[in-house]
Scaffold this motif. Structure first.
Motif, PDB file in Angstrom:
ATOM      1  N   ALA A 242       0.806  -1.061   0.234  1.00 13.78           N
ATOM      2  CA  ALA A 242      -0.034  -0.046   0.203  1.00 13.78           C
ATOM      3  C   ALA A 242       0.858   1.309   0.043  1.00 13.78           C
ATOM      4  CB  ALA A 242      -1.030   0.077   1.153  1.00 13.78           C
ATOM      5  N   PRO A 243       0.353   2.420  -0.377  1.00 11.10           N
ATOM      6  CA  PRO A 243       1.450   3.494  -0.977  1.00 11.10           C
ATOM      7  C   PRO A 243       1.826   4.058   0.623  1.00 11.10           C
ATOM      8  CG  PRO A 243      -0.730   4.047  -2.132  1.00 11.10           C
ATOM      9  CD  PRO A 243      -0.831   2.531  -1.136  1.00 11.10           C
ATOM     10  N   PRO A 244       1.152   3.955   1.701  1.00  9.61           N
ATOM     11  CA  PRO A 244       1.826   4.505   2.855  1.00  9.61           C
ATOM     12  C   PRO A 244       3.153   3.821   3.147  1.00  9.61           C
ATOM     13  CG  PRO A 244      -0.539   4.069   3.451  1.00  9.61           C
ATOM     14  CD  PRO A 244      -0.069   3.663   2.074  1.00  9.61           C
ATOM     15  N   TYR A 245       3.387   2.383   2.922  1.00 16.31           N
ATOM     16  CA  TYR A 245       4.384   1.453   3.244  1.00 16.31           C
ATOM     17  C   TYR A 245       5.611   1.533   1.925  1.00 16.31           C
ATOM     18  CZ  TYR A 245       0.773  -0.578   6.152  1.00 16.31           C
ATOM     19  OH  TYR A 245       0.171  -0.671   7.114  1.00 16.31           O
ATOM     20  N   ARG A 246       5.254   2.285   1.125  1.00 11.05           N
ATOM     21  CA  ARG A 246       6.241   2.414  -0.150  1.00 11.05           C
ATOM     22  C   ARG A 246       7.612   2.924   0.188  1.00 11.05           C
ATOM     23  NH1 ARG A 246       1.673   3.020  -4.924  1.00 11.05           N
ATOM     24  NH2 ARG A 246       0.928   0.894  -4.695  1.00 11.05           N
ATOM     25  N   PRO A 247       7.339   4.183   0.919  1.00 11.05           N
ATOM     26  CA  PRO A 247       8.859   4.560   1.312  1.00 11.05           C
ATOM     27  C   PRO A 247       9.601   3.836   1.945  1.00 11.05           C
ATOM     28  CG  PRO A 247       7.097   6.526   1.448  1.00 11.05           C
ATOM     29  CD  PRO A 247       6.437   5.075   1.354  1.00 11.05           C
ATOM     30  N   PHE A 248       9.216   3.296   2.959  1.00 12.12           N
ATOM     31  CA  PHE A 248       9.926   2.056   3.826  1.00 12.12           C
ATOM     32  C   PHE A 248      10.533   0.988   2.925  1.00 12.12           C
ATOM     33  CE2 PHE A 248      10.362  -1.513   6.372  1.00 12.12           C
ATOM     34  CZ  PHE A 248      11.139  -1.149   7.716  1.00 12.12           C
ATOM     35  N   VAL A 249       9.685   0.452   2.237  1.00  8.61           N
ATOM     36  CA  VAL A 249      10.148  -0.680   1.532  1.00  8.61           C
ATOM     37  C   VAL A 249      11.348  -0.224   0.286  1.00  8.61           C
ATOM     38  CG1 VAL A 249       9.482  -2.654  -0.016  1.00  8.61           C
ATOM     39  CG2 VAL A 249       7.956  -1.922   1.813  1.00  8.61           C
ATOM     40  N   ARG A 250      10.936   1.026  -0.187  1.00  2.00           N
ATOM     41  CA  ARG A 250      12.167   1.718  -1.127  1.00  2.00           C
ATOM     42  C   ARG A 250      13.477   1.771  -0.387  1.00  2.00           C
ATOM     43  NH1 ARG A 250       7.780   5.251  -2.996  1.00  2.00           N
ATOM     44  NH2 ARG A 250       7.147   4.510  -4.889  1.00  2.00           N
ATOM     45  N   ALA A 251      13.228   2.194   1.066  1.00  2.00           N
ATOM     46  CA  ALA A 251      14.587   2.466   1.603  1.00  2.00           C
ATOM     47  C   ALA A 251      15.162   0.989   1.943  1.00  2.00           C
ATOM     48  CB  ALA A 251      14.276   2.978   2.852  1.00  2.00           C
ATOM     49  N   LEU A 252      14.233   0.102   2.250  1.00  2.00           N
ATOM     50  CA  LEU A 252      14.756  -1.251   2.674  1.00  2.00           C
ATOM     51  C   LEU A 252      15.460  -1.988   1.586  1.00  2.00           C
ATOM     52  CD1 LEU A 252      14.806  -3.874   4.333  1.00  2.00           C
ATOM     53  CD2 LEU A 252      12.652  -4.496   3.512  1.00  2.00           C
ATOM     54  N   VAL A 253      14.959  -1.811   0.172  1.00  5.31           N
ATOM     55  CA  VAL A 253      15.593  -2.082  -0.995  1.00  5.31           C
ATOM     56  C   VAL A 253      16.949  -1.626  -1.025  1.00  5.31           C
ATOM     57  CG1 VAL A 253      15.512  -2.739  -3.427  1.00  5.31           C
ATOM     58  CG2 VAL A 253      13.470  -3.293  -1.998  1.00  5.31           C
ATOM     59  N   GLY A 254      16.727  -0.088  -1.307  1.00  6.01           N
ATOM     60  CA  GLY A 254      17.737   0.749  -1.509  1.00  6.01           C
ATOM     61  C   GLY A 254      19.165   0.387  -0.617  1.00  6.01           C
ATOM     62  N   VAL A 255      18.941   0.383   0.757  1.00  6.13           N
ATOM     63  CA  VAL A 255      19.794   0.127   1.549  1.00  6.13           C
ATOM     64  C   VAL A 255      20.766  -1.196   1.255  1.00  6.13           C
ATOM     65  CG1 VAL A 255      20.625  -0.514   3.822  1.00  6.13           C
ATOM     66  CG2 VAL A 255      19.226   1.432   3.368  1.00  6.13           C
ATOM     67  N   GLN A 256      20.028  -2.247   0.929  1.00  2.00           N
ATOM     68  CA  GLN A 256      20.544  -3.551   0.461  1.00  2.00           C
ATOM     69  C   GLN A 256      21.595  -3.232  -0.869  1.00  2.00           C
ATOM     70  OE1 GLN A 256      20.149  -5.604   2.975  1.00  2.00           O
ATOM     71  NE2 GLN A 256      18.373  -4.142   3.201  1.00  2.00           N
ATOM     72  N   ARG A 257      21.220  -2.452  -1.845  1.00  2.00           N
ATOM     73  CA  ARG A 257      22.099  -2.151  -3.102  1.00  2.00           C
ATOM     74  C   ARG A 257      23.460  -1.508  -2.307  1.00  2.00           C
ATOM     75  NH1 ARG A 257      17.225   0.172  -5.246  1.00  2.00           N
ATOM     76  NH2 ARG A 257      16.215  -1.331  -6.729  1.00  2.00           N
ATOM     77  N   LEU A 258      23.294  -0.673  -1.477  1.00  2.00           N
ATOM     78  CA  LEU A 258      24.439  -0.193  -0.517  1.00  2.00           C
ATOM     79  C   LEU A 258      25.347  -1.004  -0.030  1.00  2.00           C
ATOM     80  CD1 LEU A 258      22.703   3.291   0.599  1.00  2.00           C
ATOM     81  CD2 LEU A 258      24.338   3.144  -1.301  1.00  2.00           C
ATOM     82  N   ARG A 259      24.740  -2.010   0.671  1.00  2.00           N
ATOM     83  CA  ARG A 259      25.428  -3.071   1.483  1.00  2.00           C
ATOM     84  C   ARG A 259      26.231  -3.724   0.219  1.00  2.00           C
ATOM     85  NH1 ARG A 259      21.946  -6.819   3.938  1.00  2.00           N
ATOM     86  NH2 ARG A 259      23.900  -7.686   5.026  1.00  2.00           N
ATOM     87  N   LEU A 260      25.551  -4.394  -0.588  1.00  2.00           N
ATOM     88  CA  LEU A 260      26.247  -4.921  -1.914  1.00  2.00           C
ATOM     89  C   LEU A 260      27.280  -4.380  -2.337  1.00  2.00           C
ATOM     90  CD1 LEU A 260      25.946  -7.599  -3.712  1.00  2.00           C
ATOM     91  CD2 LEU A 260      24.428  -6.492  -5.004  1.00  2.00           C
ATOM     92  N   ASP A 261      26.914  -3.007  -2.592  1.00  2.00           N
ATOM     93  CA  ASP A 261      28.311  -2.223  -3.219  1.00  2.00           C
ATOM     94  C   ASP A 261      29.331  -2.322  -2.311  1.00  2.00           C
ATOM     95  OD1 ASP A 261      26.745  -1.581  -5.535  1.00  2.00           O
ATOM     96  OD2 ASP A 261      26.280   0.463  -4.723  1.00  2.00           O
ATOM     97  N   ALA A 262      29.160  -2.189  -0.981  1.00  2.00           N
ATOM     98  CA  ALA A 262      30.341  -2.131  -0.081  1.00  2.00           C
ATOM     99  C   ALA A 262      30.930  -3.614   0.030  1.00  2.00           C
ATOM    100  CB  ALA A 262      29.642  -1.797   1.370  1.00  2.00           C
ATOM    101  N   VAL A 263      30.246  -4.618  -0.186  1.00  2.00           N
ATOM    102  CA  VAL A 263      30.896  -5.854  -0.354  1.00  2.00           C
ATOM    103  C   VAL A 263      31.678  -6.280  -1.490  1.00  2.00           C
ATOM    104  CG1 VAL A 263      30.293  -8.201  -0.672  1.00  2.00           C
ATOM    105  CG2 VAL A 263      29.169  -7.201   1.295  1.00  2.00           C
ATOM    106  N   ARG A 264      31.362  -5.546  -2.802  1.00  2.00           N
ATOM    107  CA  ARG A 264      31.860  -5.665  -4.141  1.00  2.00           C
ATOM    108  C   ARG A 264      33.253  -4.953  -3.579  1.00  2.00           C
ATOM    109  NH1 ARG A 264      29.573  -7.794  -8.171  1.00  2.00           N
ATOM    110  NH2 ARG A 264      27.264  -7.813  -8.418  1.00  2.00           N
ATOM    111  N   HIS A 265      33.379  -3.888  -3.054  1.00  2.00           N
ATOM    112  CA  HIS A 265      34.485  -2.782  -3.058  1.00  2.00           C
ATOM    113  C   HIS A 265      35.440  -3.456  -2.063  1.00  2.00           C
ATOM    114  CE1 HIS A 265      36.646   1.094  -2.734  1.00  2.00           C
ATOM    115  NE2 HIS A 265      36.781   0.754  -1.311  1.00  2.00           N
ATOM    116  N   ALA A 266      34.880  -4.087  -1.006  1.00  2.00           N
ATOM    117  CA  ALA A 266      35.735  -4.547   0.120  1.00  2.00           C
ATOM    118  C   ALA A 266      36.506  -6.024  -0.560  1.00  2.00           C
ATOM    119  CB  ALA A 266      35.018  -5.213   1.427  1.00  2.00           C
ATOM    120  N   GLY A 267      35.808  -6.665  -1.489  1.00  2.00           N
ATOM    121  CA  GLY A 267      36.426  -7.860  -2.100  1.00  2.00           C
ATOM    122  C   GLY A 267      37.052  -8.859  -0.919  1.00  2.00           C
ATOM    123  N   ALA A 268      38.381  -9.428  -1.375  1.00  2.00           N
ATOM    124  CA  ALA A 268      38.842 -10.325  -0.497  1.00  2.00           C
ATOM    125  C   ALA A 268      39.303  -9.945   0.856  1.00  2.00           C
ATOM    126  CB  ALA A 268      40.128 -10.994  -1.289  1.00  2.00           C
TER     127      ALA A 268
END
Length: 346
Positions: A242-268
């Motif tokens: 529902a629309p009232p929950y979308r900002p939160f779910v967008r943030a949830l997905v967005g933060v996972q992208r940042l976590r993934l980028d950090a893991v790639r950058h860290a590498g070995a």
């Protein structure tokens, strides 16, 4: 604000209001930034119910993460009995279970998610290593996803087809989150003798998990690619709520992208330290005993997580990793900063 949230959540009884307040204080203590993100992005009437579910997840993780495997299994059996009794009777001697039972009255689907989560805890208690991707998928399906749905299920759409699509989106999201989680905590998990990266992938790349090297770099890249594929497939998830929950779910997905980028950058280098910056702890934190400043026991295996329970994670995932709503405390960009930024664009 909290009193208004309790009113909107239908929490009228004075004792229950104290119970929810106690859970709120606990959540704010072990996941301050993530609580703030939830407060910013969720409707006020949903916040107490999410807090109750997160506090329950954290309490469960704490109870089953102590002692030998046999002691942990015994603790799970005892806790399972108390949880089922509280949900059946709508009451308990424990504030965390009274809050959970009341939230389950307002959100009946939570009962099924609690049941699934408690069954999945048996897998969490028992596992030592992940053999291959098939076993990882089973771990996610049986434990990580039910942990995520304790809170995500509160936001699920009403109609059955959309709810099914939402659940599958959550499955893809948590599978990505869990794979990233195992990479982030690689050094800690190896020291604890419980690496979560699939053993067949480690062997395929000839990776030494204790030190940086080309094999480990290739392993991290492969696992990050697989996490990215699941995360991309989960991208429509915000459109299913529902629309009232979308900002939160967008943030949830967005933060996972940042976590993934950090893991790639860290590498070995993940063999030496977690990915991303860590906040400076208060004096005396993590000094080899349960920490009064950050609430974590440095002898424990990074418990999500998630939650997180986040994040683990996990308000949205477990493994007791100090995670709320999948927005993880420390180790990645600030949950509050990212949530606020994403809110401004939604």
């Amino acid at each position: 604000m909290w009193k208004r949230a309790l009113d909107r959540a239908g929490v009228r009884d004075a004792r229950l209001r104290r119970d929810y307040g106690e859970q709120r204080r606990a959540v704010r203590k072990f996941a301050t930034a993530e609580y703030a993100a939830a407060r910013l992005l969720l409707p006020a009437g949903m916040l107490p119910h999410v807090v109750a579910a997160v506090a329950f997840m954290h309490d469960t993780d704490d109870r089953i993460d102590r002692g030998t495997p046999e002691e942990r299994a015994a603790a799970l059996t005892a806790w399972d009995g108390l949880v089922r009794k509280a949900l059946a009777e709508g009451d308990s001697d424990l504030p965390v279970l009274r809050s959970l039972a009341h939230t389950a009255e307002h959100h009946p689907a939570l009962r099924g998610h609690v049941d699934d989560f408690m069954r999945g805890c048996a897998r969490e208690v028992a596992w030592r290593t992940i053999a291959d991707d098939e076993e990882l998928r089973l771990y996610v399906r049986e434990y990580s996803l039910p942990a995520l749905l304790l809170t995500a299920g509160l936001l699920a759409p009403e109609d059955a087809p959309t709810r099914a699509a939402f659940t599958e989106g959550c499955h893809l999201l948590i599978r990505s989150m869990q794979r990233v989680d195992f990479l982030e905590d690689l050094a800690e998990d190896v020291r604890a003798g419980r690496p979560g990266v699939p053993a067949d992938a480690v062997a395929r790349h000839g990776a030494d998990l204790t030190r940086p090297g080309p094999g480990l770099a290739a392993l991290v890249a492969e696992q990050a690619d697989r996490a990215a594929a699941d995360l991309a497939a989960a991208a429509p998830l915000p459109t299913l709520v529902a629309p009232p929950y979308r900002p939160f779910v967008r943030a949830l997905v967005g933060v996972q992208r940042l976590r993934l980028d950090a893991v790639r950058h860290a590498g070995a280098s993940l063999s030496l330290r977690p990915s991303g910056p860590r906040p400076r702890p208060p004096p005396g934190c993590c000094s080899g005993r349960r920490c009064g400043g950050c609430g974590r026991d440095p002898r424990r295996r990074g418990r999500p997580g998630a939650g997180g329970a986040a994040g683990g994670g996990v308000l949205f995932r477990s493994r007791g990793r100090g995670v709320v709503c999948g927005l993880r405390s420390g180790g990645e960009p600030s949950a509050v900063d990212q949530a606020t930024t994403l809110k401004e664009h939604t």
